[in-house]
Design an enzyme around this catalytic site. Sequence first.
Site, short mmCIF file in Angstrom:
data_model
loop_
_atom_site.label_atom_id
_atom_site.label_comp_id
_atom_site.label_asym_id
_atom_site.label_seq_id
_atom_site.Cartn_x
_atom_site.Cartn_y
_atom_site.Cartn_z
N ASP A 60 24.10 14.65 39.42
CA ASP A 60 25.14 15.60 39.04
C ASP A 60 26.37 14.92 38.42
OD1 ASP A 60 26.33 18.11 38.86
OD2 ASP A 60 27.23 17.98 40.85
N LYS B 9 41.93 23.42 37.34
CA LYS B 9 43.08 22.62 37.74
C LYS B 9 44.39 23.40 37.69
CE LYS B 9 40.11 19.45 38.25
NZ LYS B 9 39.50 19.34 39.60
#
Length: 311
Positions: free
Chosen positions: A133, A223
């Site tokens: 990943d 974010k």
Amino acid sequence: MQSAAASYSKLIKDEAKRLGFSFCGIAEATFLEDEAPRLETWLKGQMHGEMHYMENHFDKRLDPRLLVDGAKSVISLGFNYYNSDLQSDKESPKISKYAYGMDYHTVIKDRLKLLLAYIQTEIGEVGGRAFVDSAPVLERAWAKKSGLGWVGKNGNLINKKHGSFFFLCELIIDLPLAYDIPPTKDYCGTCTKCIDACPTEAIVAPQIVNGSKCISYLTIELKNEIPQEFAGKMDNWMFGCDVCQDVCPWNRFSEPHKEEAFHPHPDLLDMKQRDWEEITEETFQRVFKKSAVKRAKFAGLTRNIKFLKNS
């Protein structure tokens, strides 16, 4: 007489099982022709949100031979992380099962390196790379192509014997092997439980998830501030989300993992709602030492908790 490729494949699968992997399948390293238009459409639809890295390395995502010189085989593996234990306080902000213990990237990467070393010791000079990943690899497509299962309506790979609570990872090597046959049937049938249960309606069509609306994206990858349109729709998740897996009928076959590193910190499951709302950076560092939750950082986790409290 068994061919060398078949013999090597059995050797690899037996060692993968010994190392703790739940299952292992092998596919020929070729261009993923069927995935190209799907990926392009998904990106054009801006379903990756602020995950701009998804726009990079388009060709490499579709062709493993661009990642590993001379690649011949993609070995896909699954590693169980299911935990039947739940957080004791039902009012407490929730954390996805996959993040209970140590960061899976580290745990599984170490096992993959052991598997690659074993292949090199037992078979000879074999080149390859391990992927968990963290590189442009379409892991679900390769897992399906390797015969490990089918892609469910929630976009997760589902295995008939294990459900979907497992991590996917790959070894891409330059050794020809015996290749597994991918499934020809989708066993989701007419079931739409995952689509119906998604709190933010992120599953916009079977096998198509609008990542920018997914709670896992909102609590980990995003974010900036969580958009107000999701107020009251987060189902009290502060890190990740398991809803589409929890409601999946195939996960009735899930069994608790046996990996010591994936057990939660002793304090994690017993923290109360107030403990989370008043969490200090010191507690965060202690409870989530070497955890995947570090990806969100202390600021990200407290942002999520504050959003849940105020919405």
